[in-house]
Design a protein around this motif. Structure first.
Motif, PDB file in Angstrom:
ATOM      1  N   UNK A   1       0.139   2.509  -3.910  1.00  0.00           N
ATOM      2  CA  UNK A   1       0.893   3.059  -5.049  1.00  0.00           C
ATOM      3  C   UNK A   1       2.261   3.551  -4.598  1.00  0.00           C
ATOM      4  N   UNK A   2       2.297   4.256  -3.472  1.00  0.00           N
ATOM      5  CA  UNK A   2       3.565   4.767  -2.961  1.00  0.00           C
ATOM      6  C   UNK A   2       4.529   3.622  -2.649  1.00  0.00           C
ATOM      7  N   UNK A   3       4.026   2.566  -2.023  1.00  0.00           N
ATOM      8  CA  UNK A   3       4.877   1.410  -1.699  1.00  0.00           C
ATOM      9  C   UNK A   3       5.398   0.751  -2.977  1.00  0.00           C
TER      10      UNK A   3
ATOM     11  N   UNK B   1       8.009   2.877  -4.549  1.00  0.00           N
ATOM     12  CA  UNK B   1       9.251   2.768  -3.790  1.00  0.00           C
ATOM     13  C   UNK B   1      10.008   1.493  -4.132  1.00  0.00           C
ATOM     14  N   UNK B   2       9.285   0.394  -4.264  1.00  0.00           N
ATOM     15  CA  UNK B   2       9.914  -0.875  -4.644  1.00  0.00           C
ATOM     16  C   UNK B   2      10.501  -0.772  -6.042  1.00  0.00           C
ATOM     17  N   UNK B   3       9.737  -0.185  -6.955  1.00  0.00           N
ATOM     18  CA  UNK B   3      10.211  -0.026  -8.333  1.00  0.00           C
ATOM     19  C   UNK B   3      11.464   0.854  -8.377  1.00  0.00           C
TER      20      UNK B   3
END
Length: 143
Positions: free
Chosen positions: A132-134, A137-139
């Motif tokens: 979710x964190x990754x 971060x991409x979003x």
């Protein structure tokens, strides 16, 4: 005992009947608003399991106007356990990372099995949070 993730399989009639019986017994025991929210969660799940998932409207993207109180959450876990196992001997346990899950009575009564199970759930929760964190971060980087 696995935690109750989606396996793509629809619960059998016995599991449906037991979950319905359990849900019906809660009607007079729960706060009416919480009971309504629990029914919405339950029937949304069952609907999602019996209908083909469209890429344009996956169930996870549907907004549910509910208040996930601790009582609703705990009863939801119990219903998920019934639907996943076809058994009504579920117990809610603390996983140790701030989350809770449901296990059968045999797992709950065996300290070593319960420790192992909770460790596996904590690890899955940790990996999911990293994902979710990754993705967040991409979003965030793309906007």
């Amino acid at each position: 005992m696995p935690d109750h993730e989606s396996t793509g399989a629809t619960p059998g009639p016995k599991a449906h009947e037991l979950a319905r019986l359990y849900l019906d017994t809660l009607e007079d025991l729960m706060d009416p608003k919480e009971y309504t929210d629990l029914r919405v969660l339950t029937f949304t799940l069952l609907e999602a399991m019996t209908e083909p998932i469209s890429p344009d409207d996956p169930p996870s993207k549907r907004h549910l106007d509910i208040d996930l109180t601790p009582a609703v959450h705990d009863e939801w876990l119990t219903i998920m356990g019934i639907l996943g196992s076809g058994r009504m001997d579920q117990q809610i346990v603390e996983v140790g990372d701030g989350s809770r899950t449901v296990v059968d009575s045999e797992t709950a009564a065996d300290p070593e099995a319960l420790r192992t199970f909770c460790a596996q759930v904590r690890e899955r929760n940790r990996l999911r949070q990293e994902e979710r964190d990754a993705l967040n971060g991409i979003e965030a980087a793309s906007t």
